[in-house]
Design a protein around this motif. Sequence first.
Motif, PDB file in Angstrom:
ATOM      1  N   GLU A 100      11.488  15.159   1.823  1.00 47.81           N
ATOM      2  CA  GLU A 100      12.136  16.405   2.260  1.00 47.81           C
ATOM      3  C   GLU A 100      11.287  16.199   3.640  1.00 47.81           C
ATOM      4  N   ALA A 101      10.530  15.830   3.950  1.00 49.66           N
ATOM      5  CA  ALA A 101       9.616  15.560   5.182  1.00 49.66           C
ATOM      6  C   ALA A 101      10.576  14.721   5.722  1.00 49.66           C
ATOM      7  N   GLN A 102      11.338  13.843   5.338  1.00 51.14           N
ATOM      8  CA  GLN A 102      12.502  13.199   6.298  1.00 51.14           C
ATOM      9  C   GLN A 102      13.963  14.332   6.528  1.00 51.14           C
ATOM     10  N   GLN A 103      14.056  15.032   5.618  1.00 51.74           N
ATOM     11  CA  GLN A 103      14.692  16.396   6.435  1.00 51.74           C
ATOM     12  C   GLN A 103      14.543  16.900   7.152  1.00 51.74           C
ATOM     13  N   THR A 104      12.835  17.516   7.452  1.00 49.66           N
ATOM     14  CA  THR A 104      12.235  18.231   8.112  1.00 49.66           C
ATOM     15  C   THR A 104      12.547  17.243   9.209  1.00 49.66           C
ATOM     16  N   GLY A 105      12.531  16.011   9.130  1.00 50.67           N
ATOM     17  CA  GLY A 105      12.513  15.531  10.660  1.00 50.67           C
ATOM     18  C   GLY A 105      13.789  15.861  11.751  1.00 50.67           C
ATOM     19  N   PHE A 106      14.672  14.771  10.262  1.00 52.55           N
ATOM     20  CA  PHE A 106      16.191  15.174  11.149  1.00 52.55           C
ATOM     21  C   PHE A 106      16.442  16.611  11.673  1.00 52.55           C
ATOM     22  N   ALA A 107      16.100  17.551  10.455  1.00 52.68           N
ATOM     23  CA  ALA A 107      16.732  18.813  11.238  1.00 52.68           C
ATOM     24  C   ALA A 107      16.046  19.466  12.623  1.00 52.68           C
ATOM     25  N   ALA A 108      15.672  18.018  12.622  1.00 49.65           N
ATOM     26  CA  ALA A 108      14.407  18.635  14.392  1.00 49.65           C
ATOM     27  C   ALA A 108      15.097  18.726  15.453  1.00 49.65           C
ATOM     28  N   LEU A 109      15.679  16.608  15.182  1.00 45.07           N
ATOM     29  CA  LEU A 109      16.575  16.086  16.413  1.00 45.07           C
ATOM     30  C   LEU A 109      17.647  16.725  17.249  1.00 45.07           C
ATOM     31  N   LYS A 110      17.442  16.999  18.003  1.00 41.80           N
ATOM     32  CA  LYS A 110      18.500  17.559  18.924  1.00 41.80           C
ATOM     33  C   LYS A 110      18.250  17.486  20.828  1.00 41.80           C
ATOM     34  N   ALA A 111      19.195  17.006  21.569  1.00 45.23           N
ATOM     35  CA  ALA A 111      18.725  17.152  22.914  1.00 45.23           C
ATOM     36  C   ALA A 111      18.115  18.085  23.359  1.00 45.23           C
ATOM     37  N   GLY A 112      17.273  17.437  24.760  1.00 41.38           N
ATOM     38  CA  GLY A 112      16.774  19.013  24.967  1.00 41.38           C
ATOM     39  C   GLY A 112      15.327  19.070  24.054  1.00 41.38           C
ATOM     40  N   VAL A 113      15.320  18.147  23.075  1.00 39.47           N
ATOM     41  CA  VAL A 113      14.088  18.816  22.421  1.00 39.47           C
ATOM     42  C   VAL A 113      12.910  17.827  22.298  1.00 39.47           C
ATOM     43  N   PRO A 114      11.655  18.671  22.653  1.00 37.53           N
ATOM     44  CA  PRO A 114      10.922  17.515  23.096  1.00 37.53           C
ATOM     45  C   PRO A 114      10.276  16.142  21.908  1.00 37.53           C
ATOM     46  N   ALA A 115      10.336  14.844  22.397  1.00 38.01           N
ATOM     47  CA  ALA A 115      10.016  13.816  20.780  1.00 38.01           C
ATOM     48  C   ALA A 115       9.465  14.311  20.877  1.00 38.01           C
ATOM     49  N   ALA A 116       8.182  15.148  21.062  1.00 39.41           N
ATOM     50  CA  ALA A 116       7.235  14.981  20.273  1.00 39.41           C
ATOM     51  C   ALA A 116       7.173  16.207  18.029  1.00 39.41           C
ATOM     52  N   GLU A 117       8.219  16.886  19.201  1.00 40.86           N
ATOM     53  CA  GLU A 117       9.043  18.099  18.042  1.00 40.86           C
ATOM     54  C   GLU A 117       8.667  17.844  16.351  1.00 40.86           C
ATOM     55  N   PRO A 118       9.817  16.392  16.070  1.00 36.61           N
ATOM     56  CA  PRO A 118       9.729  16.349  14.943  1.00 36.61           C
ATOM     57  C   PRO A 118       8.906  15.490  14.357  1.00 36.61           C
ATOM     58  N   ASP A 119       8.007  15.019  14.514  1.00 36.01           N
ATOM     59  CA  ASP A 119       6.468  14.475  14.078  1.00 36.01           C
ATOM     60  C   ASP A 119       5.977  15.783  13.477  1.00 36.01           C
ATOM     61  N   LEU A 120       5.941  16.887  14.766  1.00 33.54           N
ATOM     62  CA  LEU A 120       4.528  17.848  15.046  1.00 33.54           C
ATOM     63  C   LEU A 120       5.594  19.045  13.665  1.00 33.54           C
ATOM     64  N   GLN A 121       6.562  18.821  13.008  1.00 27.46           N
ATOM     65  CA  GLN A 121       7.196  19.860  12.247  1.00 27.46           C
ATOM     66  C   GLN A 121       6.999  18.617  11.181  1.00 27.46           C
ATOM     67  N   VAL A 122       7.167  17.354  11.067  1.00 28.14           N
ATOM     68  CA  VAL A 122       6.800  16.769   9.393  1.00 28.14           C
ATOM     69  C   VAL A 122       5.204  16.821   9.264  1.00 28.14           C
ATOM     70  N   ARG A 123       4.678  16.726  10.515  1.00 29.43           N
ATOM     71  CA  ARG A 123       2.484  16.992   9.691  1.00 29.43           C
ATOM     72  C   ARG A 123       2.851  18.302   9.483  1.00 29.43           C
ATOM     73  N   ASP A 124       3.226  18.949   9.849  1.00 28.09           N
ATOM     74  CA  ASP A 124       2.877  20.710   9.416  1.00 28.09           C
ATOM     75  C   ASP A 124       3.539  20.495   7.715  1.00 28.09           C
ATOM     76  N   PHE A 125       4.261  20.243   7.836  1.00 24.45           N
ATOM     77  CA  PHE A 125       4.669  20.555   5.676  1.00 24.45           C
ATOM     78  C   PHE A 125       4.232  19.425   5.340  1.00 24.45           C
ATOM     79  N   PHE A 126       3.873  18.330   6.224  1.00 23.05           N
ATOM     80  CA  PHE A 126       3.138  17.699   5.110  1.00 23.05           C
ATOM     81  C   PHE A 126       1.565  18.164   5.195  1.00 23.05           C
ATOM     82  N   ARG A 127       0.889  19.035   5.613  1.00 22.83           N
ATOM     83  CA  ARG A 127      -0.394  20.194   6.093  1.00 22.83           C
ATOM     84  C   ARG A 127      -0.110  21.445   5.201  1.00 22.83           C
ATOM     85  N   ARG A 128       0.850  22.459   4.755  1.00 21.55           N
ATOM     86  CA  ARG A 128       1.247  22.741   4.247  1.00 21.55           C
ATOM     87  C   ARG A 128       1.331  22.133   2.832  1.00 21.55           C
TER      88      ARG A 128
END
Length: 276
Positions: free
Chosen positions: A168-196
């Motif tokens: 599920e974390a991997q899918q969260t990371g994939f969903a955050a990938l998009k041109a124009g998005v900060p490269a930090a954002e996918p990792d931040l979203q995965v970290r938030d998922f694991f934190r929860r």
Amino acid sequence: LLARLLKGCPEVQVEESMTLARNKALSEGVSGTRFVPVPSPVTALRRFKDRDEIAGIEAALRLTEEVMVYTAGLIRPGMREREVAAAMEHYARIKGAEGASFPTIVASGPRSSLPHGEASGRSIGAGELVLFDFGFVIDGYCSDFTRVLWTGNRVPPRIRRVWALVAEAQQTGFAALKAGVPAAEPDLQVRDFFRRARVLARYEHSLGHGVGREIHEAPRLSYRSEEVLEAGMVVTVEPGLYYPGKFGIRLEDMALVTATGARRLTDFPLEIACTG
């Protein structure tokens, strides 16, 4: 000759990819001049892959996936990790690989909890997890791929629960990938998922990195990254959870960043294979 050319020059820029040994040799051979590492102009160009480069990466991935199928049918309790890694690399060479993208990781049992545990002399046991992280080079382009396998008929519930979190974390990371998005954002979203999910402490590395002619290229998918994703970048998405002395699970696939999201380049099931 170099000392004469640089006489009176206090600072010279050199490519940051220069080895420490060469930098030291230059510094010792030229007194009074400081060598400052700077990014190679080629580094920026390598961030984006054209159609032919993407085709090369996909060819490397197809071979990598074929090797995983071969390995799942080959591996048996009692085999040593290095024996399995050697068989994987031999098969890939026969099938046309120029070589491995990096030293093949085959980490079994408690060693699977090592995020970068290269194949060792350990014998693989029955009823344990084996983590494979490997890739091969085709036409100069690398692949990078990670899966886990269970040496038995039935995967224990705890292993399945951790696997489900990583998937599920991997899918969260994939969903955050998009041109124009900060490269930090996918990792931040995965970290938030694991934190929860209350397992963030078990996530010991960043989410991924660029891949091309080298196994590690820009951009870096890390909460510390200051880059921005752009169309044409090829990156890995590889979350993992590690329980020292027990087991670890990482799932890694590659994706092409596009203007509207990301296209998964890897074409292989995430499920835990069983050797039976």
